[in-house]
Design an enzyme around this catalytic site. Structure first.
Site, PDB file in Angstrom:
ATOM      1  NE  ARG A   1       0.392  -4.154 -38.672  1.00  0.00           N
ATOM      2  CZ  ARG A   1       1.196  -3.420 -39.447  1.00  0.00           C
ATOM      3  NH1 ARG A   1       0.725  -2.360 -40.058  1.00  0.00           N
ATOM      4  NH2 ARG A   1       2.449  -3.739 -39.624  1.00  0.00           N
TER       5      ARG A   1
ATOM      6  NE  ARG B   1      -2.983   2.213 -36.148  1.00  0.00           N
ATOM      7  CZ  ARG B   1      -2.056   3.033 -36.649  1.00  0.00           C
ATOM      8  NH1 ARG B   1      -2.317   4.330 -36.749  1.00  0.00           N
ATOM      9  NH2 ARG B   1      -0.893   2.577 -37.056  1.00  0.00           N
TER      10      ARG B   1
ATOM     11  CE1 TYR C   1      10.625  -1.857 -33.099  1.00  0.00           C
ATOM     12  CE2 TYR C   1      10.288  -4.214 -33.249  1.00  0.00           C
ATOM     13  CZ  TYR C   1      10.040  -2.945 -33.718  1.00  0.00           C
ATOM     14  OH  TYR C   1       9.225  -2.758 -34.789  1.00  0.00           O
TER      15      TYR C   1
ATOM     16  NE  ARG D   1      -5.736   0.031 -28.049  1.00  0.00           N
ATOM     17  CZ  ARG D   1      -4.691   0.456 -28.734  1.00  0.00           C
ATOM     18  NH1 ARG D   1      -4.298  -0.218 -29.796  1.00  0.00           N
ATOM     19  NH2 ARG D   1      -4.023   1.537 -28.375  1.00  0.00           N
TER      20      ARG D   1
ATOM     21  CG  ASP E   1       3.315  -5.153 -30.051  1.00  0.00           C
ATOM     22  OD1 ASP E   1       2.904  -4.390 -30.946  1.00  0.00           O
ATOM     23  OD2 ASP E   1       4.513  -5.254 -29.734  1.00  0.00           O
TER      24      ASP E   1
END
Lengths: 370, 370
Positions: free
Chosen positions: A48, A52, A172, A61, A97
């Protein structure tokens, strides 16, 4: 289709380079050398790392939803490149993702900020699983284009392809959203073997196709993320999950690239993760195991019998600690990693969003210079 | 104060009974026999058996906040008794919450439905930790009263006292709310040993006092819940957590009651959980390890050297499966449990809120009758 068309090249893990002969190539990079168990120097990247924690990521983004960003080639390439430019890490990891293959296959999925993937119609029975399994993988052209753009910029720095493992994706799909214990998915695993097989078999197919598209477009290695594997014991993992992860990686096994397999909470599953990686055929790339923060790399290496290159495992909790505390921890990780035949320094989990990016740069410098 | 006033009684793990001599006593119950490693017959109860799976619980709780319910003696007693009446389980577990000792000590905490404990002022540094540590444990009168009311109704069915372990409570106190990786708490653990010691030492004190109040009022055993221990590796658990859990249990070690230690994701920590339980002094009760769903009880028993009674470990994911699938799983758990010197059947985690309570009753009947 573009890159790998010759078994000799595969056998030697070389890639047909579409740059000129003088272009730099990742083939002799520290990353690939470590993955092959023939380390030539320190290699470090961060799970990652494109995300962010970087202000340039937040700027790029701004106003774009996560899946839209993943499916916009120029933007995905730019985001993938950002941490390489900033930190000087030894690898890029393709910005994507784990649910992107679902979206490409037409599943109604979106990523809710602060929560995670949400599936409009959770898959709760065999009928739903079979309906899903009838869907084709979908067009990977935007993925191929993003990888091509990225690799063209990266030069000698290798790109690692990215995909989610079937169990985590199934968690998920069955739950419909993130969950703590993945109970509904694990109930299906035990209660409805037919639905489970249809579901995980299909996820293996689309995640495998997603990985293959990345390698065919120029990725030099792949990493399979099974974030939730740690919610399973050994018996359940071996009986109900491992073969689907193996099937995912089978999609790239003939391409000669290193295959990294990672999950969290997997101290008790490390050998099963390794054995899910295809091995033994001529031209098959090396198997690498990613290790989370819960076990020292020396102990992980011992549990794996000493023959598997490892990746990891700086505890992300140290990233917010004072530098001397973090530095001592990084040195400890590097020292324990020397036990393995090859070691790529990484975190034991993804970069926390509130991480000071300057700290990550300093870790790279420490690994490279120390 | 009321029950245990004589060392001979403690040494023989007997309790001074304030009922008449003819009153039934839990002393010879299947639960306590199994905890002592001298099983007399099957024993079964369920973590979180008093809770949302029961319609009578939802009715009793209607309009009352969680912490208010825990601190209303008549209501806490009623809720504790409900699953005993309905399912015929072999133990009651005191209805409470791990943050109740915090509330008693005056910490501003509430439980947000669907989320979990929220702390108004998270503890982020040594100053805050020291300020917290200056707080006295608070008045346990309402706990004592609730336990007294419960035990008076239970007769021969033993009551298990309940508390949260210091690491799990510290994870909430530092983060301020539930979190996936407990990063802020684990950062403090590594970065600020003084704050960590102040915080966990204090939590051990108040959780220990909470447990002691329950035993003094009539609980026959205790269970320490370290829900988040599985986020730690062995080295971190041993260096930074184990001694505080031991300190919590030390508060009841002289009372002769069995001490059960449980956490999830702890397959790799089982011996460390066991060794956190005080042992070896005359009058100290037996050490019991609770096992989650990730590891077979036969394997857990082998890892623990075969001398520790076990509790567990029906996978809650099976509770929603068709009965034949669940039945086979329960029989497998019971069969594997025979390897241990004593075995109390339980789940590997708490009862999921949407569980059909009829299924739980049927599991009890199976364990008792099979």
């Amino acid at each position: 289709m573009r890159r790998f068309n010759h078994s000799e090249f595969l056998r030697h893990n070389r890639r047909v380079n579409h740059h000129t002969a003088a272009s730099p190539s990742p083939d002799n990079s520290p990353l690939l050398a470590a993955y092959h168990g023939r380390p030539v120097g320190p290699a470090v990247w961060f799970m990652r790392q494109a995300g962010r924690s970087l202000p340039e990521y937040r700027a790029a983004r701004a106003g774009t939803e996560m899946l839209e960003a993943c499916l916009t080639p120029e933007l995905a390439a730019e985001i993938t490149l950002q941490p390489v430019r900033r930190h000087g890490v030894d690898a890029a990891i393709f910005f994507s993702d784990i649910v992107v293959p679902l979206a490409l296959a037409g599943v109604d999925v979106h990523i809710e900020p602060g929560l995670g993937p949400v599936i409009a119609e959770p898959v709760r029975d065999a009928t739903a699983a079979r309906a899903l399994a009838a869907r084709a993988p979908g067009d990977a052209a935007r993925i191929t284009e993003a990888v091509r753009l990225t690799v063209a910029e990266l030069g000698a720095t290798p790109l690692i392809g990215f995909a989610g493992a079937p169990f985590t994706l199934a968690a998920y799909l069955v739950e419909g959203r993130p969950s703590r214990d993945h109970l509904a998915a694990r109930t299906m695993m035990h209660a409805d073997p037919e639905a489970w097989d249809a579901l995980l078999g299909w996820v293996a197919e689309i995640s495998g196709a997603f990985l293959r598209a990345q390698v065919m477009a120029g990725a030099s290695a792949v990493q399979l993320f099974d974030s939730w594997a740690g919610s399973l014991g050994r018996a359940d993992y071996a009986a109900h999950v491992q073969r689907y992860s193996a099937r995912t990686l089978d999609a790239v096994a003939d391409l000669g690239v290193p295959m990294v397999h990672f999950g969290t909470g997997t101290s008790d599953l490390l050998d099963l993760l390794r054995d899910a990686i295809p091995a033994g055929s001529p031209g098959t790339g090396p198997a690498v195991v990613g290790v989370d923060h819960r076990i020292g790399l020396d102990e992980a290496n011992a549990r794996l019998g000493g023959a598997t290159p490892l990746q990891g495992n700086i505890d992300p909790a140290f990233l917010a600690a004072p530098w001397p505390v973090l530095e001592a921890h990084v040195r400890d990780v590097v020292a324990r990693g020397t036990a393995a035949p090859g070691h790529v320094v990484n975190l034991g989990h993804g970069v926390p969003p509130d991480t000071d990016p300057g700290v990550l740069t300093r870790v790279v410098e420490l690994v490279h210079g120390g």
